[in-house]
Scaffold this motif. Structure first.
Motif, PDB file in Angstrom:
ATOM      1  N   PHE A  59       0.846  -1.193   0.000  1.00  6.82           N
ATOM      2  CA  PHE A  59       0.000   0.000   0.000  1.00  6.82           C
ATOM      3  C   PHE A  59       0.880   1.240   0.000  1.00  6.82           C
ATOM      4  O   PHE A  59       2.097   1.161   0.202  1.00  6.82           O
ATOM      5  CB  PHE A  59      -0.929   0.014   1.220  1.00  6.82           C
ATOM      6  N   GLY A  60       0.262   2.380  -0.234  1.00  9.51           N
ATOM      7  CA  GLY A  60       0.967   3.653  -0.180  1.00  9.51           C
ATOM      8  C   GLY A  60       0.128   4.690   0.543  1.00  9.51           C
ATOM      9  O   GLY A  60      -1.100   4.607   0.572  1.00  9.51           O
ATOM     10  N   ALA A  61       0.795   5.674   1.124  1.00 10.47           N
ATOM     11  CA  ALA A  61       0.106   6.774   1.792  1.00 10.47           C
ATOM     12  C   ALA A  61       0.981   8.015   1.663  1.00 10.47           C
ATOM     13  O   ALA A  61       2.177   7.959   1.956  1.00 10.47           O
ATOM     14  CB  ALA A  61      -0.160   6.456   3.262  1.00 10.47           C
ATOM     15  N   ALA A  62       0.381   9.119   1.216  1.00  8.68           N
ATOM     16  CA  ALA A  62       1.156  10.339   1.012  1.00  8.68           C
ATOM     17  C   ALA A  62       0.254  11.560   1.138  1.00  8.68           C
ATOM     18  O   ALA A  62      -0.967  11.487   0.963  1.00  8.68           O
ATOM     19  CB  ALA A  62       1.828  10.326  -0.363  1.00  8.68           C
ATOM     20  N   ILE A  63       0.888  12.685   1.436  1.00  6.78           N
ATOM     21  CA  ILE A  63       0.240  13.995   1.415  1.00  6.78           C
ATOM     22  C   ILE A  63       0.846  14.791   0.274  1.00  6.78           C
ATOM     23  O   ILE A  63       2.078  14.842   0.117  1.00  6.78           O
ATOM     24  CB  ILE A  63       0.432  14.751   2.744  1.00  6.78           C
ATOM     25  N   LEU A  64      -0.005  15.429  -0.514  1.00  2.00           N
ATOM     26  CA  LEU A  64       0.435  16.271  -1.629  1.00  2.00           C
ATOM     27  C   LEU A  64      -0.050  17.692  -1.394  1.00  2.00           C
ATOM     28  O   LEU A  64      -1.073  17.915  -0.720  1.00  2.00           O
ATOM     29  CB  LEU A  64      -0.123  15.760  -2.965  1.00  2.00           C
ATOM     30  N   ASP A  65       0.675  18.652  -1.968  1.00  2.00           N
ATOM     31  CA  ASP A  65       0.230  20.040  -1.845  1.00  2.00           C
ATOM     32  C   ASP A  65      -0.827  20.334  -2.907  1.00  2.00           C
ATOM     33  O   ASP A  65      -1.218  19.466  -3.694  1.00  2.00           O
ATOM     34  CB  ASP A  65       1.412  21.010  -1.905  1.00  2.00           C
ATOM     35  N   ALA A  66      -1.293  21.578  -2.936  1.00  6.43           N
ATOM     36  CA  ALA A  66      -2.379  21.939  -3.849  1.00  6.43           C
ATOM     37  C   ALA A  66      -1.977  21.844  -5.310  1.00  6.43           C
ATOM     38  O   ALA A  66      -2.841  21.771  -6.190  1.00  6.43           O
ATOM     39  CB  ALA A  66      -2.869  23.352  -3.530  1.00  6.43           C
ATOM     40  N   ARG A  67      -0.661  21.826  -5.588  1.00  6.33           N
ATOM     41  CA  ARG A  67      -0.174  21.685  -6.966  1.00  6.33           C
ATOM     42  C   ARG A  67       0.081  20.232  -7.335  1.00  6.33           C
ATOM     43  O   ARG A  67       0.595  19.935  -8.401  1.00  6.33           O
ATOM     44  CB  ARG A  67       1.106  22.505  -7.144  1.00  6.33           C
ATOM     45  N   CYS A 127      -8.463   9.338  -3.170  1.00  2.38           N
ATOM     46  CA  CYS A 127      -7.932  10.684  -2.999  1.00  2.38           C
ATOM     47  C   CYS A 127      -8.946  11.555  -2.269  1.00  2.38           C
ATOM     48  O   CYS A 127     -10.094  11.694  -2.719  1.00  2.38           O
ATOM     49  CB  CYS A 127      -7.592  11.283  -4.369  1.00  2.38           C
ATOM     50  N   VAL A 128      -8.519  12.112  -1.145  1.00  5.03           N
ATOM     51  CA  VAL A 128      -9.363  12.995  -0.336  1.00  5.03           C
ATOM     52  C   VAL A 128      -8.799  14.406  -0.441  1.00  5.03           C
ATOM     53  O   VAL A 128      -7.639  14.647  -0.055  1.00  5.03           O
ATOM     54  CB  VAL A 128      -9.383  12.538   1.138  1.00  5.03           C
ATOM     55  N   PRO A 129      -9.560  15.365  -0.971  1.00  8.72           N
ATOM     56  CA  PRO A 129      -9.063  16.742  -1.033  1.00  8.72           C
ATOM     57  C   PRO A 129      -9.004  17.346   0.366  1.00  8.72           C
ATOM     58  O   PRO A 129      -9.857  17.064   1.212  1.00  8.72           O
ATOM     59  CB  PRO A 129     -10.104  17.449  -1.906  1.00  8.72           C
ATOM     60  N   TYR A 139      -3.892  17.234  -0.875  1.00 13.59           N
ATOM     61  CA  TYR A 139      -4.588  15.963  -1.056  1.00 13.59           C
ATOM     62  C   TYR A 139      -3.989  14.930  -0.111  1.00 13.59           C
ATOM     63  O   TYR A 139      -2.770  14.860   0.056  1.00 13.59           O
ATOM     64  CB  TYR A 139      -4.430  15.450  -2.494  1.00 13.59           C
ATOM     65  N   SER A 140      -4.861  14.130   0.462  1.00 13.42           N
ATOM     66  CA  SER A 140      -4.428  12.961   1.220  1.00 13.42           C
ATOM     67  C   SER A 140      -4.807  11.736   0.389  1.00 13.42           C
ATOM     68  O   SER A 140      -5.976  11.550   0.040  1.00 13.42           O
ATOM     69  CB  SER A 140      -5.120  12.905   2.588  1.00 13.42           C
ATOM     70  N   VAL A 141      -3.804  10.902   0.080  1.00  7.81           N
ATOM     71  CA  VAL A 141      -4.022   9.808  -0.869  1.00  7.81           C
ATOM     72  C   VAL A 141      -3.507   8.504  -0.283  1.00  7.81           C
ATOM     73  O   VAL A 141      -2.412   8.449   0.282  1.00  7.81           O
ATOM     74  CB  VAL A 141      -3.293  10.082  -2.205  1.00  7.81           C
ATOM     75  N   THR A 142      -4.311   7.465  -0.431  1.00  4.73           N
ATOM     76  CA  THR A 142      -3.851   6.106  -0.151  1.00  4.73           C
ATOM     77  C   THR A 142      -3.995   5.278  -1.418  1.00  4.73           C
ATOM     78  O   THR A 142      -4.934   5.466  -2.201  1.00  4.73           O
ATOM     79  CB  THR A 142      -4.649   5.434   0.978  1.00  4.73           C
ATOM     80  N   THR A 143      -3.065   4.380  -1.631  1.00  3.58           N
ATOM     81  CA  THR A 143      -3.151   3.408  -2.715  1.00  3.58           C
ATOM     82  C   THR A 143      -2.984   2.023  -2.111  1.00  3.58           C
ATOM     83  O   THR A 143      -2.373   1.863  -1.054  1.00  3.58           O
ATOM     84  CB  THR A 143      -2.059   3.634  -3.777  1.00  3.58           C
ATOM     85  N   ALA A 144      -3.496   1.017  -2.805  1.00  3.77           N
ATOM     86  CA  ALA A 144      -3.317  -0.355  -2.336  1.00  3.77           C
ATOM     87  C   ALA A 144      -3.630  -1.318  -3.467  1.00  3.77           C
ATOM     88  O   ALA A 144      -4.405  -1.001  -4.379  1.00  3.77           O
ATOM     89  CB  ALA A 144      -4.214  -0.653  -1.134  1.00  3.77           C
ATOM     90  N   HIS A 145      -3.011  -2.480  -3.378  1.00  2.00           N
ATOM     91  CA  HIS A 145      -3.287  -3.543  -4.342  1.00  2.00           C
ATOM     92  C   HIS A 145      -4.522  -4.307  -3.887  1.00  2.00           C
ATOM     93  O   HIS A 145      -4.620  -4.724  -2.731  1.00  2.00           O
ATOM     94  CB  HIS A 145      -2.096  -4.498  -4.433  1.00  2.00           C
ATOM     95  N   HIS A 146      -5.455  -4.500  -4.827  1.00  2.00           N
ATOM     96  CA  HIS A 146      -6.691  -5.222  -4.520  1.00  2.00           C
ATOM     97  C   HIS A 146      -6.700  -6.567  -5.226  1.00  2.00           C
ATOM     98  O   HIS A 146      -6.282  -6.684  -6.380  1.00  2.00           O
ATOM     99  CB  HIS A 146      -7.899  -4.374  -4.888  1.00  2.00           C
ATOM    100  N   LEU A 147      -7.185  -7.583  -4.526  1.00  2.00           N
ATOM    101  CA  LEU A 147      -7.009  -8.967  -4.963  1.00  2.00           C
ATOM    102  C   LEU A 147      -7.929  -9.384  -6.088  1.00  2.00           C
ATOM    103  O   LEU A 147      -7.717 -10.427  -6.705  1.00  2.00           O
ATOM    104  CB  LEU A 147      -7.162  -9.911  -3.779  1.00  2.00           C
ATOM    105  N   MET A 205     -11.122  -1.189   0.492  1.00  2.00           N
ATOM    106  CA  MET A 205     -11.366   0.152  -0.055  1.00  2.00           C
ATOM    107  C   MET A 205     -11.860   1.110   1.022  1.00  2.00           C
ATOM    108  O   MET A 205     -11.420   2.269   1.111  1.00  2.00           O
ATOM    109  CB  MET A 205     -12.369   0.073  -1.209  1.00  2.00           C
ATOM    110  N   GLU A 206     -12.781   0.633   1.837  1.00  2.00           N
ATOM    111  CA  GLU A 206     -13.291   1.486   2.918  1.00  2.00           C
ATOM    112  C   GLU A 206     -12.180   1.823   3.916  1.00  2.00           C
ATOM    113  O   GLU A 206     -12.135   2.941   4.460  1.00  2.00           O
ATOM    114  CB  GLU A 206     -14.459   0.777   3.610  1.00  2.00           C
ATOM    115  N   ALA A 207     -11.262   0.869   4.140  1.00  2.00           N
ATOM    116  CA  ALA A 207     -10.124   1.151   5.019  1.00  2.00           C
ATOM    117  C   ALA A 207      -9.240   2.233   4.415  1.00  2.00           C
ATOM    118  O   ALA A 207      -8.737   3.113   5.137  1.00  2.00           O
ATOM    119  CB  ALA A 207      -9.318  -0.132   5.245  1.00  2.00           C
ATOM    120  N   GLN A 208      -9.035   2.188   3.105  1.00  2.00           N
ATOM    121  CA  GLN A 208      -8.240   3.233   2.452  1.00  2.00           C
ATOM    122  C   GLN A 208      -8.857   4.611   2.636  1.00  2.00           C
ATOM    123  O   GLN A 208      -8.157   5.595   2.908  1.00  2.00           O
ATOM    124  CB  GLN A 208      -8.121   2.946   0.950  1.00  2.00           C
ATOM    125  N   ILE A 209     -10.158   4.693   2.467  1.00  2.00           N
ATOM    126  CA  ILE A 209     -10.831   5.984   2.592  1.00  2.00           C
ATOM    127  C   ILE A 209     -10.718   6.509   4.022  1.00  2.00           C
ATOM    128  O   ILE A 209     -10.379   7.685   4.252  1.00  2.00           O
ATOM    129  CB  ILE A 209     -12.308   5.857   2.178  1.00  2.00           C
TER     130      ILE A 209
END
Length: 622
Positions: A59-67, A127-129, A139-147, A205-209
């Motif tokens: 999985f991945g988790a990151a914060i991005l700026d407005a750009r 992706c959550v703005p 933006y707060s973003v999570t990614t994950a591999h789904h089976l 997916m709900e856990a990612q959100i």
């Protein structure tokens, strides 16, 4: 004949801040940012239903700026989940602009388009703005591999015969699953109706959100504590700092062009030679403090096969992770802020329509192992000028999707057979490791056997097959998994046709293999990629990982290290003598006989003392 069109990935240099920012405050904010994404990662892994997220941490988790620039990332995450996140957000923004849509507070977007920044279809981003005082600030973003995402066969790996992107399963192009805080019930019902193992996948997916929302809240709290201007200036300075450090490392390399060629297995049993042993060509150009990786000459995209690699989301990440690992190794450098500043000194070029830059709707779901070939070949190209920082050739991975029916419900499990690193200066290659940009953890045997009708019969190091060298290559694994009920498997892997390359006098490693052992004991050798193979109760899949290449002349290896490997069962006495010139005498080294044997071997034709697999083609400098 007209020239082929090329695409280029490059980013502008950073600009200096107009005001000086207190460096202590900057570092404090950097620590706070990392704490935020660490919390996001912990919450996601603890809430996840599937072992691929909960145990393997895919999985991945990151914060991005407005750009859309990444300002921090969760260190628990894997590079292939983290690195693409800015590309996901750019793809989302592009699609929203084309539709005339915009962000609102409470929105959540689901996205997995491989031609709009995603790494491949099963890696889904949520992706959550982030809004602060009515303004979009990041933006707060999570990614994950789904089976499973409803592809033509169960599972989300090993789908290698997909006609096109539509055959790979559900495609999410910036889909709002929540709008202004309200769930889109129709989308969630569509997911449940089209996904095998829907409870598990939708639960993930709900856990990612939920985890991404935590990241958004924590970032707003940080803005309120320090002020938006201070936090954004600190993020800008951290990106500039990361860029400066990497540029300094590049500037220290000799200008020039450095080339290497690697090979993807392709499909060994395909009658079309264009689908077998596919070249990956890398040319690295150093010009001052800028580095260009040119993949021109890489094989054309493969029709109706899913081993093509998204240019943005896979190829670029293979390049960035490899360069960062070589030039900013944590063993020799201070802790480096991981952000979008690290991509600015690097340009990437690839021909459109090549395997490294396919055109929609090319299938890309099995892009993982070819991307590892890109990373390994880039390291090979840099070896003449970074010999003290690279490893010899790396053993690639194998990934299998196991599946079956329990009544009317599917079970799906993804299993990874680790590869191995090559030897490196002053260090043997790392054994049994998810190599290069993978970095996932293995799944405990107890977890597999507790949840699925599978039994792990054998799981051990693959001994006596590593590339000989002053520092030997790492050992891969032998893994046997038995079906306890009828089922199916899909396999994607690589490294069965090409041996990991030896460096600076080291010998090649050994290629991998796959065997299908039927319940009656008959054995069938399988290729490194196949789809929809059915199995009966008692049938076994045996995977043999490639073993890494050796580094340096094996006749210069410390005899005591050879003896230690011999006593540990890592190599045979015959190998100790024929490849290393070491003569054991019980639990000691016969020093006089060893000196004589090494002298004789140095004067003999080296080819006579190489094992049979050392002549298997490997990536070549050129």
């Amino acid at each position: 004949m007209s020239a082929k069109q090329v695409d280029v990935i490059e980013y502008p240099r950073g600009t200096a801040l107009e005001r000086a920012l207190d460096p202590i405050t900057t570092r404090v904010i950097a620590g706070a940012l990392e704490s935020i994404v660490l919390e996001v990662g912990h919450k996601l892994s603890r809430m996840a239903y599937s072992s691929v997220i909960r145990e393997s941490e895919d999985f991945g988790a990151a914060i991005l700026d407005a750009r859309g620039r990444q300002v921090c990332e969760c260190p628990l995450s894997t590079p292939l989940q983290l690195g693409p996140i800015p590309g996901y957000v750019r793809g989302i923004e592009q699609i929203l602009a084309e539709r005339g849509q915009t962000w609102h507070e409470g929105d959540v977007i689901m996205h997995n388009s491989s031609f709009h920044g995603a790494s491949h279809q099963p890696d889904v981003a949520f992706c959550v703005p982030i809004f602060h005082e009515g303004a979009l600030v990041g933006y707060s973003v999570t990614t994950a591999h789904h089976l499973d995402l409803g592809a033509l066969v169960p599972g989300s790996v090993g789908i290698v015969d997909a006609t096109d992107a539509y055959a790979e399963g559900l495609q999410f192009r910036a889909v709002k699953v929540y709008e202004r805080g309200e769930p889109n019930a129709g989308i969630w019902q569509l997911l449940r109706d089209n996904i095998r193992s829907a409870d598990m996948v939708v639960g993930d997916m709900e856990a990612q959100i939920a985890a991404a929302r935590v990241g958004a809240r924590r970032y707003v709290e940080l803005l309120e504590q320090y002020g938006r201007a201070t936090v954004e200036d600190a993020c800008e300075e951290l990106m500039n700092y990361s860029e400066r450090v990497l540029r300094d490392q590049i500037a220290g390399l000799p200008d020039g062009v450095y080339r290497a060629t690697g090979y993807v297995d392709g499909f060994a049993d395909d009658p079309d030679p264009e689908r077998r042993l596919l070249p990956v060509k890398v040319a690295v150009t150093i010009e001052g403090d800028t580095l260009t990786v040119d993949l021109t000459g890489t094989a054309p995209q493969v029709a109706e096969k899913a081993i093509n690699m998204p240019f943005v989301g896979t190829v670029d990440i293979a390049v960035y992770v490899t360069l960062r690992s070589i030039l900013l190794d944590q063993a020799t450098h201070e802790d480096m802020p991981q952000n979008s500043g690290l991509v600015r000194p690097v340009r990437i070029v690839a021909e459109r329509g090549s395997m490294a830059n396919p055109v929609f709707p090319a299938a890309t779901i099995a892009r993982f192992c070819p991307g590892n070939v890109v990373a390994d070949t880039l390291m090979h190209a840099l070896s003449p000028i970074c010999g003290d920082r690279v490893s010899a050739g790396v053993g690639n991975l194998k990934v299998i999707a196991y599946s079956g029916l329990n009544g009317e419900k599917y079970w799906v499990y993804m299993d990874i057979s680790e590869g191995a690193y090559g030897g490196m200066l002053e260090r043997d290659g790392i054994d049994a490791m998810d190599t290069l940009y993978a970095n996932t953890r293995n799944n405990p045997v107890e977890d597999i056997e507790a949840h699925y009708p599978l039994r792990v019969r054998r799981y051990e190091l693959r001994t006596d097959r590593s590339g000989a060298g002053r520092w030997r290559g790492g050992m891969g694994t032998v893994r046997e998994i038995e079906f306890l009920a009828p089922g199916m498997m899909n396999l994607e892997g690589d490294g069965n046709s090409s041996a990991p390359w030896g460096a600076f006098g080291g010998q090649n490693g050994s290629p991998g293999g796959v065997d299908f052992v039927r319940a009656d004991g008959t054995v069938e050798a399988l290729p490194s990629k196949l789809q929809g193979r059915r199995a009966q109760e008692g049938d076994v899949i045996r995977t043999l990982s490639p073993c890494g290449g050796g580094y340096g002349d094996p006749l210069e290896r410390d005899p005591e290290l050879v003896l230690s490997d011999l006593l540990d069962g890592y190599l045979s006495e015959e190998t100790a003598r024929s490849r290393y010139g070491v003569v054991p005498a019980g639990n000691a080294v016969d020093e006089q006989a060893t000196a004589a044997l090494r002298e004789r071997l140095r004067g003999a034709d080296a080819a006579e003392h190489r094992p049979p697999w050392a002549s298997v083609p490997s990536g070549t400098l050129g």
